[in-house]
Design a protein around this motif. Structure first.
Motif, short mmCIF file in Angstrom:
data_model
loop_
_atom_site.label_atom_id
_atom_site.label_comp_id
_atom_site.label_asym_id
_atom_site.label_seq_id
_atom_site.Cartn_x
_atom_site.Cartn_y
_atom_site.Cartn_z
N THR A 1 0.83 -1.20 0.00
CA THR A 1 0.00 0.00 0.00
C THR A 1 0.86 1.25 0.00
OG1 THR A 1 -0.12 0.02 2.42
CG2 THR A 1 -1.89 -1.10 1.25
N VAL A 2 0.32 2.32 -0.56
CA VAL A 2 0.99 3.61 -0.54
C VAL A 2 0.42 4.37 0.64
CG1 VAL A 2 1.39 5.75 -1.80
CG2 VAL A 2 1.28 3.58 -3.03
N ALA A 3 1.27 4.77 1.57
CA ALA A 3 0.81 5.43 2.80
C ALA A 3 0.71 6.94 2.67
CB ALA A 3 1.74 5.07 3.95
N GLN A 4 1.52 7.52 1.78
CA GLN A 4 1.52 8.96 1.58
C GLN A 4 1.61 9.27 0.09
OE1 GLN A 4 4.90 10.39 3.77
NE2 GLN A 4 3.85 10.29 5.73
N THR A 5 1.27 10.50 -0.25
CA THR A 5 1.39 10.91 -1.64
C THR A 5 2.85 10.88 -2.06
OG1 THR A 5 -0.51 12.37 -1.36
CG2 THR A 5 0.91 12.76 -3.28
N PRO A 6 3.17 10.16 -3.12
CA PRO A 6 4.57 10.11 -3.58
C PRO A 6 4.99 11.42 -4.22
CG PRO A 6 3.20 8.48 -4.75
CD PRO A 6 2.32 9.24 -3.85
#
Length: 70
Positions: free
Chosen positions: A65-70
């Motif tokens: 999962t992506v936890a923060q905006t890249p």
């Protein structure tokens, strides 16, 4: 809980941590390190190709999962 015989002391050594599934990586690392202080924890994206060599101190955490905006 999975375990294996620890040849250094003859005690059972924990080898998997199903209780950390769904936790943030930082919390998962803390729990694993409580059970296995010398663990070499490696965080990898799900699907990453890994070697099959045996390293009894290595613990791989696979995340997807992506936890923060890249």
């Amino acid at each position: 809980m999975s375990s294996a015989v620890d040849t250094t002391g003859g005690e059972n050594k924990k080898t998997s941590w199903p209780e950390v599934v769904g936790l943030p990586v930082k919390e998962a690392k803390e729990i694993i390190l409580k059970d296995m202080p010398r663990a070499d924890i490696v965080v990898l994206p799900v699907g990453t190709f890994v070697t099959q060599e045996l390293n009894p101190n290595r613990v791989r955490i696979f995340v997807d999962t992506v936890a923060q905006t890249p």
